[in-house]
Design a protein around this motif. Structure first.
Motif, PDB file in Angstrom:
ATOM      1  N   HIS A   1       1.219  -0.314 -11.240  1.00  0.00           N
ATOM      2  CA  HIS A   1       2.008  -0.692 -10.067  1.00  0.00           C
ATOM      3  C   HIS A   1       1.616   0.176  -8.875  1.00  0.00           C
ATOM      4  O   HIS A   1       1.054   1.268  -9.042  1.00  0.00           O
ATOM      5  N   LEU A   2       1.977  -0.306  -7.666  1.00  0.00           N
ATOM      6  CA  LEU A   2       1.650   0.388  -6.430  1.00  0.00           C
ATOM      7  C   LEU A   2       2.886   0.520  -5.551  1.00  0.00           C
ATOM      8  O   LEU A   2       3.829  -0.265  -5.659  1.00  0.00           O
ATOM      9  N   ALA A   3       2.836   1.519  -4.653  1.00  0.00           N
ATOM     10  CA  ALA A   3       3.836   1.655  -3.603  1.00  0.00           C
ATOM     11  C   ALA A   3       3.113   2.104  -2.338  1.00  0.00           C
ATOM     12  O   ALA A   3       2.088   2.783  -2.404  1.00  0.00           O
ATOM     13  N   PHE A   4       3.646   1.717  -1.184  1.00  0.00           N
ATOM     14  CA  PHE A   4       2.984   1.984   0.089  1.00  0.00           C
ATOM     15  C   PHE A   4       3.879   2.829   0.985  1.00  0.00           C
ATOM     16  O   PHE A   4       5.074   2.561   1.119  1.00  0.00           O
ATOM     17  N   HIS A   5       3.283   3.844   1.605  1.00  0.00           N
ATOM     18  CA  HIS A   5       4.047   4.655   2.539  1.00  0.00           C
ATOM     19  C   HIS A   5       4.449   3.786   3.725  1.00  0.00           C
ATOM     20  O   HIS A   5       3.638   3.015   4.240  1.00  0.00           O
TER      21      HIS A   5
ATOM     22  N   ILE B   1      -1.582   4.573  -0.111  1.00  0.00           N
ATOM     23  CA  ILE B   1      -1.145   3.885  -1.326  1.00  0.00           C
ATOM     24  C   ILE B   1      -0.849   4.929  -2.395  1.00  0.00           C
ATOM     25  O   ILE B   1      -1.623   5.879  -2.587  1.00  0.00           O
ATOM     26  N   TYR B   2       0.271   4.743  -3.098  1.00  0.00           N
ATOM     27  CA  TYR B   2       0.583   5.535  -4.279  1.00  0.00           C
ATOM     28  C   TYR B   2       0.436   4.608  -5.478  1.00  0.00           C
ATOM     29  O   TYR B   2       1.149   3.605  -5.594  1.00  0.00           O
TER      30      TYR B   2
ATOM     31  N   LEU C   1      -1.964   8.445  -8.285  1.00  0.00           N
ATOM     32  CA  LEU C   1      -3.108   8.634  -7.400  1.00  0.00           C
ATOM     33  C   LEU C   1      -2.701   8.296  -5.978  1.00  0.00           C
ATOM     34  O   LEU C   1      -2.001   7.311  -5.739  1.00  0.00           O
ATOM     35  N   VAL C   2      -3.149   9.134  -5.048  1.00  0.00           N
ATOM     36  CA  VAL C   2      -2.861   8.927  -3.635  1.00  0.00           C
ATOM     37  C   VAL C   2      -4.151   8.499  -2.945  1.00  0.00           C
ATOM     38  O   VAL C   2      -5.153   9.223  -2.996  1.00  0.00           O
ATOM     39  N   TYR C   3      -4.110   7.338  -2.311  1.00  0.00           N
ATOM     40  CA  TYR C   3      -5.263   6.830  -1.570  1.00  0.00           C
ATOM     41  C   TYR C   3      -4.910   6.711  -0.095  1.00  0.00           C
ATOM     42  O   TYR C   3      -3.819   6.246   0.260  1.00  0.00           O
ATOM     43  N   GLU C   4      -5.828   7.133   0.764  1.00  0.00           N
ATOM     44  CA  GLU C   4      -5.635   6.991   2.203  1.00  0.00           C
ATOM     45  C   GLU C   4      -6.776   6.160   2.772  1.00  0.00           C
ATOM     46  O   GLU C   4      -7.938   6.294   2.362  1.00  0.00           O
ATOM     47  N   LYS C   5      -6.451   5.301   3.725  1.00  0.00           N
ATOM     48  CA  LYS C   5      -7.482   4.452   4.321  1.00  0.00           C
ATOM     49  C   LYS C   5      -8.160   5.195   5.462  1.00  0.00           C
ATOM     50  O   LYS C   5      -7.516   5.597   6.436  1.00  0.00           O
TER      51      LYS C   5
ATOM     52  N   ASN D   1     -11.147   4.622   8.087  1.00  0.00           N
ATOM     53  CA  ASN D   1     -11.887   3.493   8.641  1.00  0.00           C
ATOM     54  C   ASN D   1     -11.520   2.251   7.831  1.00  0.00           C
ATOM     55  O   ASN D   1     -10.386   1.837   7.843  1.00  0.00           O
ATOM     56  N   ASP D   2     -12.439   1.683   7.079  1.00  0.00           N
ATOM     57  CA  ASP D   2     -12.125   0.495   6.287  1.00  0.00           C
ATOM     58  C   ASP D   2     -12.184   0.761   4.790  1.00  0.00           C
ATOM     59  O   ASP D   2     -12.232  -0.168   3.987  1.00  0.00           O
ATOM     60  N   THR D   3     -12.163   2.049   4.390  1.00  0.00           N
ATOM     61  CA  THR D   3     -12.341   2.408   2.991  1.00  0.00           C
ATOM     62  C   THR D   3     -11.134   3.196   2.481  1.00  0.00           C
ATOM     63  O   THR D   3     -10.651   4.126   3.150  1.00  0.00           O
ATOM     64  N   TRP D   4     -10.662   2.825   1.287  1.00  0.00           N
ATOM     65  CA  TRP D   4      -9.587   3.572   0.643  1.00  0.00           C
ATOM     66  C   TRP D   4     -10.193   4.751  -0.115  1.00  0.00           C
ATOM     67  O   TRP D   4     -11.015   4.571  -1.006  1.00  0.00           O
ATOM     68  N   VAL D   5      -9.775   5.959   0.253  1.00  0.00           N
ATOM     69  CA  VAL D   5     -10.344   7.191  -0.300  1.00  0.00           C
ATOM     70  C   VAL D   5      -9.277   7.923  -1.113  1.00  0.00           C
ATOM     71  O   VAL D   5      -8.140   8.107  -0.659  1.00  0.00           O
ATOM     72  N   GLU D   6      -9.638   8.339  -2.348  1.00  0.00           N
ATOM     73  CA  GLU D   6      -8.709   9.097  -3.178  1.00  0.00           C
ATOM     74  C   GLU D   6      -8.491  10.480  -2.582  1.00  0.00           C
ATOM     75  O   GLU D   6      -9.436  11.219  -2.343  1.00  0.00           O
ATOM     76  N   LYS D   7      -7.203  10.842  -2.379  1.00  0.00           N
ATOM     77  CA  LYS D   7      -6.854  12.126  -1.800  1.00  0.00           C
ATOM     78  C   LYS D   7      -6.222  13.079  -2.809  1.00  0.00           C
ATOM     79  O   LYS D   7      -6.235  14.301  -2.617  1.00  0.00           O
ATOM     80  N   GLN D   8      -5.624  12.506  -3.873  1.00  0.00           N
ATOM     81  CA  GLN D   8      -4.912  13.365  -4.824  1.00  0.00           C
ATOM     82  C   GLN D   8      -4.738  12.638  -6.143  1.00  0.00           C
ATOM     83  O   GLN D   8      -4.603  11.408  -6.180  1.00  0.00           O
ATOM     84  N   ARG D   9      -4.735  13.419  -7.214  1.00  0.00           N
ATOM     85  CA  ARG D   9      -4.452  12.908  -8.552  1.00  0.00           C
ATOM     86  C   ARG D   9      -3.471  13.885  -9.192  1.00  0.00           C
ATOM     87  O   ARG D   9      -3.790  15.047  -9.412  1.00  0.00           O
TER      88      ARG D   9
END
Length: 353
Positions: free
Chosen positions: A206-210, A216-217, A227-231, A233-241
Motif C-alpha cells: 500500500h501507499l500514502a502520499f504527503h 510517497i510513503y 520506503l520514502v520516495y521524493e520526486k 524532476n520527473d523521477t521518483w528517488v528513494e530517500k529513506q528505508r
C-alpha cells in the motif's frame, strides 16, 4: 437577560466495515453508527455479499470487491439508503482474489486490483445506476526473488497521487507503476508514465502520499519496511528505508496498511503475523520519517486501519481476533493510546467512514 442557543451538531456518523465471510461468521458489510466524541459504536445493519475485503464510498454509492478464487470474484455496487445498503448490481473481474478498489473522486470510474492473475480492471460507474460496464484492463508481467510469494505479478492496491496519477503496487515484481488516466472513445484508460523499483523481495503493498510535498510513503509487506520516495524532476528517488518494528524484533512480518495524517505531520503503518503492531512516525521537515512509537494492536492480524474523520481516533481492524480496536490519537504528539472501546466484527479487513 439574553439566552444564546448553540446548535449542537450531530456526532453520530456511519462506519462501514468490510469482512471475510468464510465459515459463515459474517454476511458481508457491517454498517455501524460511530460517535465522533466518545467512539461509542452501535450496529445498524449487515449487508450480505461474499468476502467484501475492500470497500470504497462516494456520497451514497458504495463499491465492494468480492475477494474470491472460485470464479465468482467480482465488484459489487450498493446504494446507501439510511442505515442500510441496497444492492444495485455487480460485474466479474478479469483476475482472481480481487483485493482493492479505487473510486474516482468525481465518481466516473473505479479501478479494481486483482492479486491473482496480475491485472487491473476499469469500470464506468454512475451514482444511481452503479456499475455501467467494464471499460478495460491492464495486464502485468514479472516476478521476484521469493519463489513462494513472487512467482508472478500480484497487484495489491491502486491509489491516486497528488498529481491525479494512479499508482499501482505489484508485490510479485517489487515494482510500483505510475499511470496517467486518459479517456479514449468514451472509456477510461491507463497510460504508463513511470516505474518505481522497490528492493528485491520487499513486496510493495500500500501507499500514502504527503498532502503538501512530492513524497510517497510505501509499505513493504514482506520486509515491514517503509520506503520514502521524493520526486526530483520527473523521477521518483528513494530517500529513506526504515523498518517499522521495535528494536530487537525477530519474528515474521506481514506489513499491511499505511496512512498519513491530514496535516502531514505523522505516518502510521500496521504489521501482522508475529508483530501485530501499529507504528507511528513523525514526519521531519524534509519529509523523511522518525519512528516514535510501536504500539501493540491488542489483537491479531491488523490489516486495514483508518482515522475517524476528525482524526481523534484510529480504528484498527484485527482480522484474526475478530475485533476492531479503537485508539485515541494525540494530534500534537502523534502517539496512540487504547481508548478501551472495541467493535465485535468477524474478520474485519476494511474500514471506511
Amino acid at each position: 437577560m439574553t439566552v444564546v442557543v448553540t446548535e449542537i451538531k450531530a456526532q453520530k456518523i456511519p462506519l462501514y466495515v468490510g469482512t471475510y465471510t468464510e465459515n459463515e461468521g459474517s454476511k458481508g458489510i457491517y454498517t455501524f453508527s460511530f460517535d465522533t466524541e466518545t467512539a461509542d459504536v452501535t450496529l445498524l445493519s449487515e449487508t450480505e455479499t461474499p468476502s467484501p475485503s475492500f470497500i470504497a464510498r462516494k456520497n451514497e454509492l458504495l463499491l465492494a470487491v468480492n475477494e474470491l478464487t472460485d470464479g465468482n470474484q467480482s465488484i459489487s455496487a450498493f446504494q446507501i439508503e439510511g442505515d442500510k445498503l441496497k444492492f444495485i448490481n455487480k460485474l466479474p473481474t478479469t483476475g482472481s482474489a480481487s483485493c482493492h478498489v479505487l473510486l474516482d473522486p468525481k465518481g466516473k470510474y473505479a479501478i479494481v486490483s486483482n492479486y491473482l492473475g496480475g491485472t487491473l480492471d476499469i469500470y464506468g460507474i454512475d451514482s444511481q445506476k452503479g456499475l455501467l460496464g467494464h471499460e478495460g484492463n491492464v495486464k502485468f508481467e514479472g516476478s521476484g526473488p521469493n519463489k513462494k510469494r513472487q512467482d508472478a505479478p500480484h497487484i495489491h492496491s491502486t491509489f491516486f497521487g497528488k498529481d491525479n496519477h494512479v499508482y499501482v503496487s505489484d508485490l510479485g515484481s517489487d515494482q510500483i507503476y505510475e499511470f496517467q488516466v486518459q479517456k479514449k472513445e468514451g472509456k477510461h484508460a491507463l497510460n504508463l508514465a513511470s516505474i518505481i523499483k522497490t528492493p528485491a523481495g520487499a513486496g510493495p503493498r500500500h501507499l500514502a502520499f504527503h498532502p503538501k510535498k512530492k513524497i510517497i510513503y510505501a509499505i513493504m509487506e514482506m520486509t515491514a519496511d517503509v520506503l520514502v520516495y521524493e520526486k526530483e524532476n520527473d523521477t521518483w528517488v528513494e530517500k529513506q528505508r526504515l523498518n517499522m518494528n521495535a528494536e530487537g524484533f525477530s519474528g515474521n512480518s506481514g506489513a499491511a496498511d499505511i496512512k498519513v495524517s491530514k496535516d502531514g505531520r505523522f505516518v502510521y503503518a500496521t504489521d501482522r503475523v508475529d508483530a501485530n503492531s501499529i507504528a507511528s512516525f513523525k514526519v521531519l521537515r524534509d519529509g523523511t520519517l522518525e519512528k516514535i512509537q510501536v504500539q501493540s494492536v491488542l489483537g491479531k492480524g491488523p490489516r486495514n486501519f483508518n482515522f475517524s474523520p476528525d482524526e481523534k481516533f484510529v480504528l484498527v481492524g484485527n482480522q484474526i481476533s475478530n475485533e476492531v480496536v479503537i485508539f485515541k490519537r494525540d494530534k500534537k504528539t502523534g502517539l496512540l493510546t487504547d481508548s478501551g472501546k472495541r467493535i465485535n466484527a468477524f474478520k474485519p479487513v476494511c474500514l471506511i467512514f
